[in-house]
Motif scaffolding. Structure first.
Motif, PDB file in Angstrom:
ATOM      1  N   PHE A 203     -12.537  -0.310  -4.977  1.00  0.00           N
ATOM      2  CA  PHE A 203     -11.128  -0.026  -5.255  1.00  0.00           C
ATOM      3  C   PHE A 203     -10.318  -0.227  -3.991  1.00  0.00           C
ATOM      4  CE2 PHE A 203      -7.312   2.532  -5.715  1.00  0.00           C
ATOM      5  CZ  PHE A 203      -6.876   2.126  -6.968  1.00  0.00           C
ATOM      6  N   MET A 204      -9.149  -0.876  -4.129  1.00  0.00           N
ATOM      7  CA  MET A 204      -8.288  -1.155  -2.984  1.00  0.00           C
ATOM      8  C   MET A 204      -6.858  -0.740  -3.330  1.00  0.00           C
ATOM      9  SD  MET A 204      -9.865  -4.961  -2.125  1.00  0.00           S
ATOM     10  CE  MET A 204      -9.618  -4.894  -0.348  1.00  0.00           C
ATOM     11  N   GLY A 205      -6.357   0.289  -2.659  1.00  0.00           N
ATOM     12  CA  GLY A 205      -5.006   0.773  -2.932  1.00  0.00           C
ATOM     13  C   GLY A 205      -4.584   1.737  -1.846  1.00  0.00           C
ATOM     14  N   THR A 206      -3.283   2.041  -1.812  1.00  0.00           N
ATOM     15  CA  THR A 206      -2.777   2.902  -0.739  1.00  0.00           C
ATOM     16  C   THR A 206      -1.846   4.022  -1.216  1.00  0.00           C
ATOM     17  OG1 THR A 206      -3.077   1.159   0.920  1.00  0.00           O
ATOM     18  CG2 THR A 206      -1.502   2.897   1.446  1.00  0.00           C
ATOM     19  N   PRO A 207      -0.739   3.738  -1.924  1.00  0.00           N
ATOM     20  CA  PRO A 207       0.234   4.797  -2.199  1.00  0.00           C
ATOM     21  C   PRO A 207      -0.104   5.614  -3.441  1.00  0.00           C
ATOM     22  CG  PRO A 207       1.071   2.725  -3.011  1.00  0.00           C
ATOM     23  CD  PRO A 207      -0.259   2.425  -2.384  1.00  0.00           C
ATOM     24  N   ASP A 208       0.793   6.573  -3.744  1.00  0.00           N
ATOM     25  CA  ASP A 208       0.662   7.405  -4.940  1.00  0.00           C
ATOM     26  C   ASP A 208       0.479   6.560  -6.197  1.00  0.00           C
ATOM     27  OD1 ASP A 208       0.932   9.949  -3.772  1.00  0.00           O
ATOM     28  OD2 ASP A 208       3.103   9.763  -3.694  1.00  0.00           O
ATOM     29  N   PHE A 209       1.164   5.429  -6.251  1.00  0.00           N
ATOM     30  CA  PHE A 209       1.137   4.589  -7.449  1.00  0.00           C
ATOM     31  C   PHE A 209      -0.285   4.191  -7.821  1.00  0.00           C
ATOM     32  CE2 PHE A 209       1.570   0.672  -9.884  1.00  0.00           C
ATOM     33  CZ  PHE A 209       2.588   1.007 -10.765  1.00  0.00           C
ATOM     34  N   ALA A 210      -1.175   4.064  -6.839  1.00  0.00           N
ATOM     35  CA  ALA A 210      -2.540   3.600  -7.085  1.00  0.00           C
ATOM     36  C   ALA A 210      -3.488   4.716  -7.498  1.00  0.00           C
ATOM     37  CB  ALA A 210      -3.073   2.905  -5.832  1.00  0.00           C
ATOM     38  N   VAL A 211      -3.142   5.973  -7.253  1.00  0.00           N
ATOM     39  CA  VAL A 211      -4.070   7.086  -7.476  1.00  0.00           C
ATOM     40  C   VAL A 211      -4.507   7.226  -8.932  1.00  0.00           C
ATOM     41  CG1 VAL A 211      -4.311   9.602  -7.360  1.00  0.00           C
ATOM     42  CG2 VAL A 211      -3.363   8.341  -5.416  1.00  0.00           C
ATOM     43  N   PRO A 212      -3.594   7.152  -9.935  1.00  0.00           N
ATOM     44  CA  PRO A 212      -4.055   7.289 -11.321  1.00  0.00           C
ATOM     45  C   PRO A 212      -5.053   6.210 -11.745  1.00  0.00           C
ATOM     46  CG  PRO A 212      -1.694   7.641 -11.201  1.00  0.00           C
ATOM     47  CD  PRO A 212      -2.117   7.103  -9.868  1.00  0.00           C
ATOM     48  N   THR A 213      -4.939   5.016 -11.186  1.00  0.00           N
ATOM     49  CA  THR A 213      -5.894   3.961 -11.529  1.00  0.00           C
ATOM     50  C   THR A 213      -7.274   4.294 -10.982  1.00  0.00           C
ATOM     51  OG1 THR A 213      -4.118   2.312 -11.528  1.00  0.00           O
ATOM     52  CG2 THR A 213      -6.379   1.496 -11.405  1.00  0.00           C
ATOM     53  N   LEU A 214      -7.345   4.754  -9.740  1.00  0.00           N
ATOM     54  CA  LEU A 214      -8.623   5.166  -9.166  1.00  0.00           C
ATOM     55  C   LEU A 214      -9.239   6.295  -9.990  1.00  0.00           C
ATOM     56  CD1 LEU A 214     -10.785   5.209  -6.949  1.00  0.00           C
ATOM     57  CD2 LEU A 214      -9.266   6.695  -5.620  1.00  0.00           C
ATOM     58  N   ALA A 215      -8.427   7.271 -10.364  1.00  0.00           N
ATOM     59  CA  ALA A 215      -8.926   8.398 -11.143  1.00  0.00           C
ATOM     60  C   ALA A 215      -9.409   7.955 -12.519  1.00  0.00           C
ATOM     61  CB  ALA A 215      -7.836   9.458 -11.281  1.00  0.00           C
ATOM     62  N   ALA A 216      -8.683   7.019 -13.144  1.00  0.00           N
ATOM     63  CA  ALA A 216      -9.069   6.534 -14.478  1.00  0.00           C
ATOM     64  C   ALA A 216     -10.401   5.805 -14.431  1.00  0.00           C
ATOM     65  CB  ALA A 216      -7.979   5.631 -15.040  1.00  0.00           C
ATOM     66  N   LEU A 217     -10.602   4.970 -13.427  1.00  0.00           N
ATOM     67  CA  LEU A 217     -11.847   4.217 -13.312  1.00  0.00           C
ATOM     68  C   LEU A 217     -13.025   5.153 -13.067  1.00  0.00           C
ATOM     69  CD1 LEU A 217     -10.593   1.221 -11.140  1.00  0.00           C
ATOM     70  CD2 LEU A 217     -11.120   1.177 -13.578  1.00  0.00           C
ATOM     71  N   ALA A 218     -12.836   6.097 -12.164  1.00  0.00           N
ATOM     72  CA  ALA A 218     -13.910   7.050 -11.881  1.00  0.00           C
ATOM     73  C   ALA A 218     -14.192   7.930 -13.098  1.00  0.00           C
ATOM     74  CB  ALA A 218     -13.537   7.904 -10.680  1.00  0.00           C
ATOM     75  N   GLY A 219     -13.124   8.319 -13.795  1.00  0.00           N
ATOM     76  CA  GLY A 219     -13.276   9.196 -14.943  1.00  0.00           C
ATOM     77  C   GLY A 219     -13.989   8.555 -16.121  1.00  0.00           C
ATOM     78  N   HIS A 220     -13.996   7.230 -16.165  1.00  0.00           N
ATOM     79  CA  HIS A 220     -14.668   6.524 -17.254  1.00  0.00           C
ATOM     80  C   HIS A 220     -16.053   6.017 -16.848  1.00  0.00           C
ATOM     81  CE1 HIS A 220     -10.768   6.741 -19.230  1.00  0.00           C
ATOM     82  NE2 HIS A 220     -11.394   6.428 -20.347  1.00  0.00           N
ATOM     83  N   GLY A 221     -16.601   6.588 -15.788  1.00  0.00           N
ATOM     84  CA  GLY A 221     -18.000   6.373 -15.468  1.00  0.00           C
ATOM     85  C   GLY A 221     -18.326   5.186 -14.605  1.00  0.00           C
ATOM     86  N   HIS A 222     -17.317   4.468 -14.103  1.00  0.00           N
ATOM     87  CA  HIS A 222     -17.612   3.353 -13.214  1.00  0.00           C
ATOM     88  C   HIS A 222     -18.067   3.884 -11.848  1.00  0.00           C
ATOM     89  CE1 HIS A 222     -16.066   0.344 -15.966  1.00  0.00           C
ATOM     90  NE2 HIS A 222     -14.971   1.083 -16.135  1.00  0.00           N
ATOM     91  N   GLU A 223     -18.934   3.144 -11.213  1.00  0.00           N
ATOM     92  CA  GLU A 223     -19.401   3.508  -9.882  1.00  0.00           C
ATOM     93  C   GLU A 223     -18.437   2.939  -8.842  1.00  0.00           C
ATOM     94  OE1 GLU A 223     -23.189   2.655  -6.861  1.00  0.00           O
ATOM     95  OE2 GLU A 223     -23.156   1.780  -8.880  1.00  0.00           O
ATOM     96  N   ILE A 224     -17.893   3.781  -8.022  1.00  0.00           N
ATOM     97  CA  ILE A 224     -16.970   3.339  -6.975  1.00  0.00           C
ATOM     98  C   ILE A 224     -17.784   3.089  -5.709  1.00  0.00           C
ATOM     99  CG2 ILE A 224     -14.867   3.830  -5.676  1.00  0.00           C
ATOM    100  CD1 ILE A 224     -14.463   3.545  -8.730  1.00  0.00           C
TER     101      ILE A 224
END
Length: 309
Positions: A5-26
């Motif tokens: 995952f590559m991101g920096t501001p608040d805007f990117a946080v929900p995407t990181l959380a969604a991916l992790a929450g659906h079982g993907h390995e970060i």
């Protein structure tokens, strides 16, 4: 899937959380290095993505650049299936774009090819667009030029600010990317090239364009104010005690009235524009807190006939 995952501001946080929450390995999170913050700029502050990654227990990498061959090899050595990029803040070199099995996918806050570039949310509102959205795009070496996989459209309300649109799109963007990655895992994600017509560029907002020009028509002034709210904030000068002070205008609405541009027309902070008028609804003096117009007027007399510049 195994995801970088590559991101920096608040805007990117929900995407990181969604991916992790659906079982993907970060496999790792890339974000911009801690930057000076605070009034004196003495404290180094980690990005919102960095902070969230530490809470979730993810490995965080903060290279100043990905142009270095060693950094590129380290990226490849993570052995990821795919990289997901949301407002990372760096252009990715070819070696990184090809450094995972399935490539890099970007969540972009516009309806491409309109508003490619750094400030799509602000530019859409400043231009008076009635609609925008989020798109998932497979990245290539151009600036937001890659083929599009999925999109979600959002209406822009007549008084909606950039901050409000930002908060809406970042949630939608997280869900959209999660659905795109699920489709990619099933090998059912369809890519379509962007059309050649309708291309516009969302240049980074410069300080030189933040001052309000009341000689423009009311709709343009209103779009300017809401497109720059809350950051960096459109501003004008007001006279207090014979001294000009800069005041940010954080919310406005179109109104009725006419007069010389910049003239306060009544006791409700209706201000004349080149054509029509706007009413100022929320204001903030430098170093002060944001106040609704009624609160602001109680502490700062701005009688009808006062001219703002």
């Amino acid at each position: 899937m195994r995801i970088i995952f590559m991101g920096t501001p608040d805007f990117a946080v929900p995407t990181l959380a969604a991916l992790a929450g659906h079982g993907h390995e970060i496999a790792a999170v890339y974000t911009q290095p801690p930057r000076p913050a605070g009034r004196r700029g003495l404290e180094l502050v980690k990005s919102p993505v960095h902070q969230q990654s530490e809470i979730l227990g993810f490995r965080v990498k903060t290279p100043e650049s990905l142009k270095d061959a060693e950094e590129q090899q380290a990226f490849r050595d993570l052995g990821a299936d795919v990289a997901v990029v949301v407002a990372y803040g760096q252009l990715l070199p070819a070696a990184v774009l090809s450094g995972t099995r399935l490539g890099c996918y970007n969540g972009h806050a516009s309806l491409l090819p309109r508003w490619r570039g750094a400030a799509p949310i602000q530019r859409a509102i400043m231009a008076g667009d009635l609609e925008t959205g989020v798109m998932v795009m497979k990245m290539d070496e151009g600036l937001d030029t890659g083929p599009v996989a999925m999109e979600e459209r959002v209406a822009i309300g007549p008084d909606m600010t950039a901050g409000e649109l930002h908060d809406k799109l970042m949630v939608i963007g997280g869900d959209l990317m999660q659905r795109a990655m699920a489709a990619l895992e099933r090998d059912s994600l369809t890519l379509s090239p962007q059309p050649d017509d309708g291309v516009t560029y969302a240049a980074k907002i410069s300080k030189d364009e933040t001052r309000i020009d009341f000689s423009a028509d009311a709709q343009t002034v209103h779009n300017h104010i809401r497109g720059l709210s809350p950051f960096p904030g459109a501003w004008c000068e007001m006279q207090f005690g014979g001294k000009p002070e800069r005041v940010k205008i954080l919310r406005s609405t179109k109104s009725e009235g006419q007069g010389a541009p910049g003239t306060v027309l009544d006791d409700r902070l209706t201000v004349a524009c080149g054509e029509g008028a706007v009413r100022l609804l929320r204001l903030q003096k430098a170093g002060g807190k944001a106040l609704n117009a009624e609160e602001f007027l109680r502490g700062h007399g701005l009688d009808a006939g006062t001219v703002l510049s």
